[in-house]
Write a protein that holds these residues in place. Structure first.
Motif, PDB file in Angstrom:
ATOM      1  N   UNK A 101      13.488  44.935   8.839  1.00  0.00           N
ATOM      2  CA  UNK A 101      12.826  44.861   7.537  1.00  0.00           C
ATOM      3  C   UNK A 101      12.073  46.156   7.225  1.00  0.00           C
ATOM      4  N   UNK A 105      13.148  48.773   4.067  1.00  0.00           N
ATOM      5  CA  UNK A 105      12.201  49.125   3.007  1.00  0.00           C
ATOM      6  C   UNK A 105      12.158  50.633   2.779  1.00  0.00           C
ATOM      7  N   UNK A 114      18.252  48.326  -4.746  1.00  0.00           N
ATOM      8  CA  UNK A 114      17.596  47.014  -4.786  1.00  0.00           C
ATOM      9  C   UNK A 114      17.425  46.538  -3.343  1.00  0.00           C
ATOM     10  N   UNK A 115      16.394  45.761  -3.068  1.00  0.00           N
ATOM     11  CA  UNK A 115      16.170  45.274  -1.700  1.00  0.00           C
ATOM     12  C   UNK A 115      15.681  43.833  -1.705  1.00  0.00           C
ATOM     13  N   UNK A 116      16.369  42.997  -0.953  1.00  0.00           N
ATOM     14  CA  UNK A 116      15.877  41.642  -0.715  1.00  0.00           C
ATOM     15  C   UNK A 116      15.838  41.441   0.794  1.00  0.00           C
ATOM     16  N   UNK A 117      14.636  41.159   1.328  1.00  0.00           N
ATOM     17  CA  UNK A 117      14.504  40.953   2.770  1.00  0.00           C
ATOM     18  C   UNK A 117      14.619  39.466   3.099  1.00  0.00           C
ATOM     19  N   UNK A 133      19.598  34.509  -2.279  1.00  0.00           N
ATOM     20  CA  UNK A 133      18.502  33.558  -2.111  1.00  0.00           C
ATOM     21  C   UNK A 133      17.597  33.974  -0.970  1.00  0.00           C
ATOM     22  N   UNK A 134      16.317  33.728  -1.121  1.00  0.00           N
ATOM     23  CA  UNK A 134      15.405  33.909   0.011  1.00  0.00           C
ATOM     24  C   UNK A 134      14.267  32.896  -0.088  1.00  0.00           C
ATOM     25  N   UNK A 145      17.383  35.959  -6.512  1.00  0.00           N
ATOM     26  CA  UNK A 145      17.066  37.286  -7.029  1.00  0.00           C
ATOM     27  C   UNK A 145      18.366  37.972  -7.445  1.00  0.00           C
ATOM     28  N   UNK A 147      20.263  41.503  -8.329  1.00  0.00           N
ATOM     29  CA  UNK A 147      20.152  42.956  -8.212  1.00  0.00           C
ATOM     30  C   UNK A 147      20.608  43.564  -9.538  1.00  0.00           C
TER      31      UNK A 147
END
Lengths: 321, 244
Positions: A101, A105, A114-117, A133-134, A145, A147
């Motif tokens: 993670x 970043x 775009x970033x989804x952790x 999904x998160x 979310x 992008x």
């Protein structure tokens, strides 16, 4: 165009989460009708080099250089960014680990991506946009979310994707790590808790609360955990009281986990605790108070005294193995 | 030593989470907001390091004027001044850029934040600030000590911890164990009213992503109770469910 997956190894060897990650990234590559490239940094055991192909990578890039001996976000991000550019990566996939993670970043800023952790499912593709999904609100809700740019980075939450074996042959490429200007974080020492299952990635977790009455009573939970191949965890009051280390505290202000099986012993089930474990597949609650709110959030429950129930469970498990 | 602490404003931990506008917005009505619990740890550590006139602590928040009571609370706990970047905080990319720009105008030896916010759980801020400013970032630390011109930290890894060191300036994200959160006392609360709270304008940052919708997890079915005198039945059930 390609999907790029960065996989971590532990002292030169891959562990199961690495192959879950490659399998996940391969599914994304299939959805985007492109190929999967794996990128590995640091000193990998040579016998491990062919393994990413067995889960779908058609190219493996091994980045070498002294500065990659130990983890540092600056130097690792520079190396991965270079591979991303040469592969023209549309999606980058990294592990949802502490280091993954942090690295993702840095990469997001470096690449303007775009970033989804900690995503919990495969992205849905519609044109140029991906929907993922998160967990949000520390496990109290899910978010989807979208992008909105050409390049996206995802990290995968632990225990959310199964390994899918495939038969690919991967081309193996060596690359020299690029130089960076940022001062490095130097690792003086690595302290591993040997013989313990790491809690963030554990498939089974045995957790104790105030009902355990004191740190001296954790022996039976540790014995149960060891028989099940489980990690041990605790509730906030337990780590606040210093009975167990903070690193074992699961819940809203501790860590959020999603094991296949969560066994809560002597934990009443405050909303903050439930948030941290609600993504577990199966929850078992053992508590002598039939009114404990945790029973409403459990799949299986035993209303009884932990000091009688746990030794019986241990005895049964020993008899059957 | 000058320390900047980034604070996020999150729903109180006991909040029941609901959504509005066809599940596209978090329902803020009747919600009590607090300093993100991990950021409180970062703030406590910064205050500890600057005790006895050994420096100052500035807090920074990216958000609307609604957050000012929460920012005042950070001042009451002990920060000497605050910066609020006036904007709707849409994601970590946006927020980290605002903070990096503020730091470019005023230098700090150390930037601390929490390991993640308890609302959107990104855990991205520290690393992103590190990249904007081209300085070291140490994510998810369990302890922090100053040893001469180095900062020595315990960094969390899945299987234990690493002892790491870095030069100044750097950014680090704090988890439990770094410091005990502090509570504001009456004198702190009184003095917070007159401490400076600078409001600055946000800069433009491209939008890379968007929250499209939210949902709450499905409720579990009725709990199946097992007789406490026969806990072995649990093991059979768990094997049937294929989790053992």
């Amino acid at each position: 165009m390609a999907v790029l997956v960065y996989i971590e190894h532990n002292e030169g060897r891959f562990q199961k989460p690495a192959f879950e990650l490659v399998s996940f990234a391969k599914e994304i590559a299939i959805r985007l009708q492109t190929t999967l490239t794996a990128v590995i940094t640091g000193a990998l055991d040579p016998s491990e080099l062919a393994r990413p192909a067995a889960y779908g990578a058609s190219k493996t890039v091994l980045v070498k250089g002294e500065q990659l001996d130990r983890f540092d976000t600056g130097t690792y991000a520079a190396a991965i960014a270079e591979v991303s550019a040469s592969e023209n990566a549309q999606v980058l996939v990294l592990p949802g680990s502490f280091s993954g993670n942090a690295l993702a970043s840095r990469l997001a800023v470096k690449l303007g991506a775009a970033l989804v952790t900690d995503v919990t499912d495969l992205p849905e593709v519609s044109g140029n946009r991906l929907a993922v999904k998160k967990n949000v609100f520390s496990g109290k809700a899910f978010a989807t979310i979208h992008t909105e740019t050409g390049q996206a980075i995802f990290t995968l939450a632990p225990n959310t994707f199964q390994v899918i074996p495939r038969e690919e042959k991967a081309e193996i490429v060596d690359m020299q790590a690029p130089a960076t200007e940022i001062p490095r974080v130097r690792v003086r020492e690595v302290v591993r808790e040997s013989g313990k299952v790491p809690l963030p990635v554990a498939e089974i977790v045995v957790s104790g609360g105030r009902g355990m009455k004191g740190p001296e009573n954790w022996g039976m939970l540790e014995e149960l955990a060891s028989l099940l191949g489980a990690a041990t965890a605790c509730s906030k009051p337990v780590s606040d009281a210093g009975w167990r280390p903070h690193s074992e505290h699961v819940g809203q202000t501790g860590i959020t986990i999603a094991p296949n099986l969560y066994i809560a012993v002597g934990i009443s089930g405050a909303i903050q605790h439930l948030a941290g474990v609600s993504s577990s597949r199966v929850i078992v609650v053992i508590n002598k108070d039939p009114e404990a709110p945790f029973f409403k959030a459990a799949d299986y429950g035993i209303i009884g005294d932990a000091f009688e129930v746990i030794p019986k469970l241990i005895k049964t498990l020993k008899e059957r193995t | 030593m000058k320390i900047l602490v980034c604070i996020s404003c999150v729903p109180d931990t006991t909040t029941k989470i609901t959504f509005t506008d066809n599940n596209t917005e978090f329902n803020r009505s009747d919600v009590q907001f607090i300093i993100n619990p991990y950021d409180e740890i970062a703030l406590a550590k910064a205050l500890e390091l600057t005790e006895n006139g050994n420096g100052s602590v500035t807090v920074i928040h990216v958000g609307t004027a609604d957050a000012e009571p929460v920012i005042r609370k950070a001042l009451a706990i002990g920060a000497s001044e605050a910066i609020r970047v006036d904007a709707q905080p849409r994601d970590a990319y946006f927020v980290s850029k605002q903070i990096a720009s503020a730091v470019e105008k005023e230098e700090f030896d150390m930037i601390l934040c929490g390991r993640e916010s308890s609302d959107y759980n990104g855990g991205q801020l520290a690393s992103m600030i590190g990249e904007w400013l081209q300085i070291p970032a140490v994510c998810v630390i369990k302890s922090l000590d100053i040893q001469g011109d180095l900062a020595v930290m315990e960094r969390q890894i899945e299987s234990g911890k690493e002892i790491v060191e870095t030069t100044f300036p750097f950014v680090a994200s704090c988890s439990e164990g770094v410091a005990e959160p502090r509570i504001a006392n009456m004198r702190g609360i009184m003095s917070a009213r007159s401490k400076p709270l600078h409001v600055v304008e946000a800069e433009d940052v491209p939008r890379l992503q968007q929250f499209a919708s939210f949902e709450t997890p499905p409720a579990r079915g009725q709990v199946k109770l097992i007789d406490a005198d026969h806990p072995e039945e649990l093991i059979d059930l768990l094997r049937e469910a294929k989790v053992l």
